[in-house]
Write a protein that holds these residues in place. Structure first.
Motif, PDB file in Angstrom:
ATOM      1  N   PRO A 181      40.804  35.956  32.854  1.00  0.00           N
ATOM      2  CA  PRO A 181      41.061  37.012  33.847  1.00  0.00           C
ATOM      3  C   PRO A 181      39.811  37.610  34.469  1.00  0.00           C
ATOM      4  N   LEU A 182      38.658  37.422  33.858  1.00  0.00           N
ATOM      5  CA  LEU A 182      37.439  37.981  34.437  1.00  0.00           C
ATOM      6  C   LEU A 182      37.005  37.219  35.691  1.00  0.00           C
ATOM      7  N   VAL A 183      37.531  36.014  35.894  1.00  0.00           N
ATOM      8  CA  VAL A 183      37.287  35.312  37.146  1.00  0.00           C
ATOM      9  C   VAL A 183      38.005  36.055  38.278  1.00  0.00           C
ATOM     10  N   LEU A 184      39.205  36.566  37.981  1.00  0.00           N
ATOM     11  CA  LEU A 184      39.910  37.387  38.971  1.00  0.00           C
ATOM     12  C   LEU A 184      39.145  38.677  39.247  1.00  0.00           C
ATOM     13  N   LEU A 185      38.513  39.235  38.220  1.00  0.00           N
ATOM     14  CA  LEU A 185      37.687  40.420  38.403  1.00  0.00           C
ATOM     15  C   LEU A 185      36.513  40.115  39.331  1.00  0.00           C
ATOM     16  N   LEU A 186      35.900  38.946  39.164  1.00  0.00           N
ATOM     17  CA  LEU A 186      34.797  38.544  40.042  1.00  0.00           C
ATOM     18  C   LEU A 186      35.268  38.438  41.488  1.00  0.00           C
ATOM     19  N   ILE A 187      36.432  37.861  41.696  1.00  0.00           N
ATOM     20  CA  ILE A 187      36.966  37.757  43.060  1.00  0.00           C
ATOM     21  C   ILE A 187      37.265  39.152  43.606  1.00  0.00           C
ATOM     22  N   GLY A 188      37.827  40.031  42.779  1.00  0.00           N
ATOM     23  CA  GLY A 188      38.102  41.401  43.214  1.00  0.00           C
ATOM     24  C   GLY A 188      36.840  42.164  43.569  1.00  0.00           C
TER      25      GLY A 188
END
Length: 157
Positions: free
Chosen positions: A15-22
């Motif tokens: 989920p931290l990949v989604l955080l990077l995109i966010g």
């Protein structure tokens, strides 16, 4: 078929990949909102400022994705000669001073760099460890895509 399912389930496993995109979408929106003030302050066209910001993001991703390789090469270069060591040290101190003079640039680094490092750590946790060049390319695509999406959302929202 199994590889496709692994790629589709990647946001749930890391989920931290989604955080990077966010974070990159947020920075893109922020840059869109502050672009008129920056272009007025530095009396340069907005496209030049955005190009510098994108280049800045790419450099942050490269440094945060391959720190071991970059530091190894840099230490080899500095060990080769005292002159090279002096020049590299002077360059690093000058760049650090410039960052401290313009704290809004430092704030972007402090926001983007931990997000890249956390995404990279999350990918290592789930055992997705491609080569360094592949990881740099993938993370740069994610960050630059998020920045462009944020710019689009900031200008149309």
């Amino acid at each position: 078929m199994n590889d496709v399912l692994r790629l589709i389930s990647m946001p749930f496993r890391a989920p931290l990949v989604l955080l990077l995109i966010g974070v990159s979408v947020y920075l893109g929106m922020h840059w869109t909102l502050t672009l008129p003030q920056l272009s007025e302050r530095y009396s340069s066209p907005g496209h030049f400022i955005l190009l510098v910001e994108y280049l800045h993001a790419v450099v942050v991703v490269v440094i945060c994705t391959m720190p071991d390789l970059l530091l190894f090469r840099l230490s080899q270069l500095m060990a080769a000669s005292r002159v090279v060591s002096l020049v590299v040290s002077l360059l690093l101190v000058t760049l650090a001073g410039l960052y401290l003079l313009h704290l809004n640039i430092l704030a972007n680094v402090l926001i983007l760099a931990p997000a890249v490092l956390l995404a990279r750590l999350d990918l290592v946790r789930i055992r997705v460890v491609p080569s360094s060049l592949t990881m740099v390319l993938v993370l740069n695509i994610l960050v630059l895509g998020g920045l462009m999406a944020g710019r689009w959302l900031g200008s149309h929202g």
